[in-house]
Motif scaffolding. Structure first.
Motif, short mmCIF file in Angstrom:
data_model
loop_
_atom_site.label_atom_id
_atom_site.label_comp_id
_atom_site.label_asym_id
_atom_site.label_seq_id
_atom_site.Cartn_x
_atom_site.Cartn_y
_atom_site.Cartn_z
N ARG A 175 31.53 41.02 49.47
CA ARG A 175 32.42 41.93 50.19
C ARG A 175 33.83 42.00 49.61
O ARG A 175 34.63 42.81 50.09
N THR A 176 34.21 41.15 48.69
CA THR A 176 35.57 41.21 48.15
C THR A 176 35.84 42.61 47.60
O THR A 176 35.11 43.10 46.75
N ARG A 177 36.90 43.25 48.12
CA ARG A 177 37.16 44.66 47.82
C ARG A 177 38.05 44.84 46.59
O ARG A 177 38.97 44.07 46.38
N ALA A 178 37.77 45.85 45.82
CA ALA A 178 38.65 46.25 44.72
C ALA A 178 38.99 47.72 44.93
O ALA A 178 38.10 48.56 45.03
N GLU A 179 40.29 48.00 45.06
CA GLU A 179 40.70 49.40 45.26
C GLU A 179 41.62 49.83 44.14
O GLU A 179 42.59 49.13 43.80
N LYS A 180 41.33 50.96 43.60
CA LYS A 180 42.11 51.43 42.45
C LYS A 180 43.45 52.00 42.94
O LYS A 180 43.48 52.83 43.85
N GLN A 181 44.55 51.56 42.32
CA GLN A 181 45.87 52.14 42.59
C GLN A 181 46.53 52.37 41.25
O GLN A 181 47.00 51.42 40.63
N GLY A 182 46.55 53.62 40.81
CA GLY A 182 47.11 53.93 39.49
C GLY A 182 46.32 53.23 38.41
O GLY A 182 45.10 53.33 38.37
N ASP A 183 47.04 52.48 37.58
CA ASP A 183 46.39 51.76 36.48
C ASP A 183 45.93 50.37 36.88
O ASP A 183 45.54 49.58 36.02
N GLU A 184 46.04 50.09 38.16
CA GLU A 184 45.71 48.74 38.59
C GLU A 184 44.65 48.76 39.68
O GLU A 184 44.41 49.79 40.31
N TRP A 185 44.06 47.60 39.88
CA TRP A 185 43.13 47.41 40.99
C TRP A 185 43.74 46.39 41.94
O TRP A 185 44.35 45.41 41.48
N VAL A 186 43.55 46.61 43.24
CA VAL A 186 44.08 45.67 44.22
C VAL A 186 42.89 44.96 44.87
O VAL A 186 41.96 45.59 45.37
N ILE A 187 42.92 43.64 44.80
CA ILE A 187 41.76 42.84 45.23
C ILE A 187 42.08 42.09 46.52
O ILE A 187 43.13 41.44 46.64
N ILE B 33 45.08 43.56 39.37
CA ILE B 33 44.46 43.39 38.06
C ILE B 33 44.56 44.70 37.29
O ILE B 33 44.16 45.74 37.83
N PRO B 34 45.11 44.69 36.08
CA PRO B 34 45.19 45.93 35.32
C PRO B 34 43.79 46.47 35.00
O PRO B 34 42.86 45.68 34.77
N ASP B 35 43.68 47.78 34.97
CA ASP B 35 42.37 48.40 34.69
C ASP B 35 41.84 47.95 33.32
O ASP B 35 40.63 47.92 33.10
N SER B 36 42.74 47.58 32.42
CA SER B 36 42.30 47.14 31.09
C SER B 36 41.50 45.84 31.16
O SER B 36 40.84 45.47 30.20
N GLN B 37 41.54 45.14 32.29
CA GLN B 37 40.77 43.90 32.41
C GLN B 37 39.45 44.12 33.17
O GLN B 37 38.83 43.17 33.63
N ARG B 38 39.08 45.38 33.25
CA ARG B 38 37.78 45.69 33.84
C ARG B 38 36.70 45.42 32.77
O ARG B 38 36.88 45.74 31.60
#
Ligand SMILES: Cc1cc2nc3c(=O)[nH]c(=O)nc-3n(C[C@H](O)[C@H](O)[C@H](O)COP(=O)(O)OP(=O)(O)OC[C@H]3O[C@@H](n4cnc5c(N)ncnc54)[C@H](O)[C@@H]3O)c2cc1C
Lengths: 415, 375
Positions: A150-162, A230-235
């Motif tokens: 269930r840990t959520r990841a939501e995209k905000q701009g170039d980042e993800w918020v966990i 977390i920056p999107d580049s670390q996806r």
């Protein structure tokens, strides 16, 4: 059918032997040799520091993560060379236990899904032990059923918020980085809405709380995420394709856990050779011999099964689901072996103070650690499912939640 | 290192499997099971023509001279097909005893006949209940004449000759035991068939009354030869057992995919899946132990005694485990005469005993490991 080293292998072995003889931390050899499963401690020394120093020394001389490509900190060795190294490293290999997750699971996942620049930046310090990695998959609501997380990841701009919580994360308390599986879309079926990242464990919002285990030790942790960015580049891999990425990790996990598993048998055999029972040496007792023989053939069966796997690897075949056999057999075996070693000691078998217990409490420690071995990296039942479905081709379990959007799946067994 | 059979050996396995699938289908096994013939004569001749009987017999003695790895490959297929022929007694026991201890003349006399299928041989070791032991041998030999009773003797009723372990001294030591070759068709030999749980391979009682016997190997060396023969046969038989285990697993798997209960294939129930997974595990561990045994056998390595015991124990367990659970997976059908499951169950439990039972090999394994550790 041939066990002999080829001339090339023999040369490699000689080189490894010589280097280990000249460089290994020999002052710890005896202690490491005697150490019990899952409980490596050194008197008067910090195990983490000793382990890191040994790993760094290996890396500088080109003996770390042998089978990795050179540019990522390895030496591009063959599977056989890797085995030869392990044989020669002997008890010093036990110093690697805190690197197993990074080397066995996170590294291969990074190699398969990270960008080239990232690989060159993150992999060499992982190989050399300067940076330790952990695997943030399991959650209170998703262990065997990893995709239930269930840990959520939501995209905000170039980042993800966990936001969310992981649990049973081995080594999180001393890790520098981790690979993290999250839910990025709760409106689709559970396997379809996951995304994988890697992150710096020192990022703001990450909180690690050690958990006291059933064995009394604290090797695993709860990890809380509060607005961690977390920056999107670390996806790793595509958005919502985290399940496929995690399969790479889990496959490698089974390989690396299954390859070097302890069975407890050599320890038990030695013990029975020296233990005196009421009517003579344990090893001369008919009932003891029968038990030993049964375990002996399991232990040798596992050993030669892994040799067959290595032979297949060196012919270029991929490690398959049949590798689940190692942990499945060894896990319950070590538990039974330990409990039998205590049984042979009678009432005194319950004592585990290093002074009072036989062989410094080795079997008592083994017994208390063993339940974890049968759970970590996939339970016995999950291993049997894998063998039944993917080796024998039997139908998959019925999955009632397969096509249900994740946020419509019931969360309690008893309503 | 290469811990696998070579491509040529695998090719040979495919060839043997194909041949046996055609020439030894369950229907043929049932001819013997139902008592219509004591063994499958046509298959025996065919195996000789294929070169399988003499695969490990040197060319100079009429064999194919391939070697023991190749024999392991064939053994696995014989076990898989439950071939109702005296293969193990003739090839693993009698031929190996002659290869180890025979004089040149004895090899010239017997081995070509074995390879061509013209002579069936066996080893007459046991005398009633109990495991292999020099103490349990009471058949005596003196002045070239044997006296006493052997039972059970595998394939004794169809064998042309037997390698017989007999007492030639009274020191109470292993050196009391010597080996002899006895022509079972000659005078002084009475053979009686005994019923046994595996109806596809016969057992007999053999009574010697001043039967003419020819020494095999040096006097007093018999027990050492017996031990070597049993070790070698243990590896070969273990391959038969693994072949049988694999086939039983396959039968269970196939049935689990076909049979529907509660609206689902029974193979989708976890209890059944996990039972099959455990069968796979035991068969796989046994196979790996067998490979080690095969290596030790083919190279005559010092590890052979230990490797043979490990292969024997592991393969015995695997075959028994797979055979009994194959019946369980088949439910009531599995318990009918008509289904083939019981043939594997019978064979699994009979071959578990013939070279010494599990407890004998458990003891042997620990002894051998201990000696190695002490060395
Ligand atoms: C020592 C240790 C270290 C660990 N380290 C890590 C780590 O570093 N990182 C990480 O992410 N996780 C880690 N874990 C977590 C581990 O992966 C999970 O505990 C494990 O996968 C089991 O999941 P669970 O605890 O949720 O048990 P559950 O899934 O709740 O299982 C409970 C019981 O149900 C059974 N069960 C569940 N599903 C099925 C099914 N489909 N069929 C049959 N039976 C089923 C299980 O076999 C088990 O017996 C660690 C665990 C341990 C014990």
């Amino acid at each position: 059918m041939n066990f002999d080293d080829t001339p090339q292998e023999a040369a490699f072995r000689a080189e490894a032997k010589a280097w280990i003889a000249a460089n290994a931390p020999k002052q710890y050899e005896e202690e490491l040799r005697k150490a019990s499963l899952g409980r490596v401690q050194l008197k008067g020394a910090n195990i983490l520091e000793v382990a890191k120093a040994w790993q760094k020394k290996k890396a500088d001389a080109g003996w770390a993560c042998l089978h990795w490509p050179k540019e990522y900190g390895g030496r591009g060795a063959s599977p056989i060379e890797r085995v030869i190294w392990q044989q020669e490293e002997g008890p010093f290999g036990r110093l690697s236990s805190m690197f197993i997750i990074g080397h066995g699971m996170c590294g291969p996942t990074m190699m398969a899904f990270a960008g080239e620049e990232q690989k060159r930046k993150y992999l060499p310090p992982l190989a050399s032990g300067e940076k330790i990695w952990c695997q943030l998959f399991s959650e209170p609501a998703g262990g065997s059923d990893v995709a239930g997380l269930r840990t959520r990841a939501e995209k905000q701009g170039d980042e993800w918020v966990i936001n969310g919580q992981k649990i049973w994360t081995s080594g999180a308390h001393y890790s520098d980085y981790g690979i993290l599986l999250t839910r990025s879309d709760p409106n689709v079926a559970k396997h379809k809405g996951l995304t994988m990242f890697f992150l710096d464990m020192k990022s703001p919002g990450v909180e690690v709380r050690p958990i006291k285990q059933a064995s009394g030790a604290s090797d695993f942790n709860e990890v809380y995420f509060t607005d961690v960015r977390i920056p999107d580049s670390q996806r790793l891999g595509n958005v919502n394709d985290g399940w496929n990425v995690s399969l790479t990790t889990l496959m490698n996990e089974r390989m690396s856990i299954g390859a070097g598993v302890s069975t407890g048998f050599p320890e038990l055999f030695d013990f029975c050779n020296s233990l005196m029972l009421e009517d003579g040496p344990a090893i001369e007792n008919r009932a003891v011999r029968s038990k030993l023989a049964n375990w002996a053939v399991k232990a040798s069966g596992l050993k030669y099964t892994s040799m067959r796997a290595i032979s297949a690897l060196s012919r270029g075949e991929r490690p398959g689901p049949e590798n689940s056999i190692g942990k499945l057999v060894a896990g319950s075996m070590i538990q039974d072996v330990a409990s039998y070693a205590l049984d042979l000691q009678g009432a005194a078998g319950a004592l585990n103070g290093p002074e009072d217990a036989e062989v410094a409490g080795k079997f008592q420690a083994m017994l208390l650690r063993a339940p974890g071995t049968r759970v970590e990296g996939g339970t016995d039942e999950i291993m049997r499912n894998i063998i039944a479905e993917r080796v024998l081709g039997l139908p998959g379990d019925i999955r009632v939640d397969k096509d249900v959007p994740f946020n419509k799946i019931p969360t309690k067994g008893r309503a | 290192m290469n811990f696998d059979f070579s491509d040529e050996q695998k090719q040979m396995r495919d060839e043997a499997r194909k041949y046996l699938a055609e020439q030894c289908p369950p229907k043929a096994v049932r001819e013997v099971l139902d008592g219509k013939a004591p063994y499958d004569k046509a298959l025996w001749k065919g195996l000789a023509e294929m070169g399988f009987l003499g695969v490990a017999i040197p060319e100079q003695f009429g064999g194919a001279g391939a070697g023991h790895l190749e024999l392991c490959v064939i053994a696995e297929e014989m076990g898989r097909a439950l071939a109702p022929v005296p293969f193990s007694s003739t090839v693993y026991l009698a031929a190996e005893a002659i290869l180890i201890a025979g004089s040149d003349a004895q090899k010239q006399k017997w081995l070509p006949k074995i390879a061509s299928g013209d002579a069936i041989g066996t080893l007459a070791l046991f005398e009633g209940k109990g495991n292999p032991s020099p103490k349990a041998i009471n058949v005596t030999a003196s002045g070239g004449a044997l006296n006493g009773v052997k039972k059970p003797v595998a394939d004794g009723a169809i064998a042309d000759f037997a390698v017989v372990a007999a007492r030639t001294g009274s020191s109470g030591r292993e050196s009391d035991i010597s080996l002899f070759i006895v022509d079972l068709k000659a005078g002084g030999v009475e053979v009686k068939s005994l019923t046994n749980i595996d109806l596809t391979r016969g057992q007999a009682e053999i009574t010697f009354k001043d039967a003419k016997a020819e020494p095999l190997g040096a006097a007093g060396e018999g027990w050492s030869v017996i031990t070597q023969v049993l070790d070698r046969a243990a590896v070969l038989m273990a391959f038969e057992q693994v072949g049988g285990a694999d086939r039983a697993l396959e039968m269970g798997r196939d049935y689990a995919l076909d049979r529907i209960a509660f609206g689902r294939p029974i193979g989708s129930f976890q209890a059944v899946k996990h039972m099959l997974a455990d069968m796979y595990v035991s068969a796989t561990l046994a196979r790996s132990n067998c490979y080690y045994g095969a290596w030790a056998l083919s190279t005559n390595a010092g590890e052979l005694p230990e490797a043979a015991a490990a292969a024997r124990i592991s393969a015995t367990q695997a075959f028994q485990h797979c055979a009994k659970n194959n019946i369980q997976v088949h439910g009531g059908m599995g318990f009918t005469w008509e289904f083939d499951c019981h043939m594997y169950y019978r064979r699994a439990n009979a071959v578990a005993l013939g070279l010494g039972s599990l407890s004998y090999w458990e003891d042997a394994l620990i002894d051998r490991m201990r000696k190695k550790n002490a060395a």
